[in-house]
Design a protein around this motif. Structure first.
Motif: not given
Length: 137
Positions: A86-90
């Motif tokens: 779930n860390e695509g933005d980072a």
């Protein structure tokens, strides 16, 4: 190695990816659960797929490797396994940082594995450090 396991990217968007690796003769160990190596491949693919997604969408070409890998196995994988990051933005932020820098940059990202029948209950947790470098700064 990944192709040998027949993984499937079930969904991918900017912030999240879900990858499925089926429990088959290829991925099953002698006690009927998923091999440690297959679980590691799923974790690798979940973070790596998001990195590639952002590089392609931003039209950026970077070299990337995983610097380290940590896993905590909570329960046996006795059916198809979903790998979720779930860390695509980072990851997108790291891609942009690497593109604008002549230096190698890295950050650690979390992913988890869950049985396909219970996708919100982790059976394993992973930390992978993604290392990126622009080969032509």
């Amino acid at each position: 190695m990944l192709a040998f396991l027949w993984p499937k990217i079930e969904s991918i968007e900017g912030s999240k990816v879900t990858v499925r690796i089926p429990l088959t003769k290829r991925s099953k160990n002698h006690v009927g659960s998923m091999y440690f190596g297959a679980l590691a491949c799923g974790a690798d693919l979940s973070v790596g797929a998001l990195a590639l997604f952002h590089m392609r969408s931003l039209k950026i070409s970077l070299h990337f490797v995983f610097k380290d890998f940590t896993a905590e196995f909570l329960k046996r994988a006795t059916e198809d396994v979903l790998f979720i990051c779930n860390e695509g933005d980072a990851i997108r932020d790291l891609v942009l940082q690497a593109n604008n820098s002549g230096e190698r940059v890295h950050a650690t990202f979390n992913a988890f594995a869950a049985l396909a029948s219970s996708p919100h209950t982790p059976i394993a947790q992973f930390k992978l450090t993604l290392s990126l470098k622009n080969p032509n700064p």
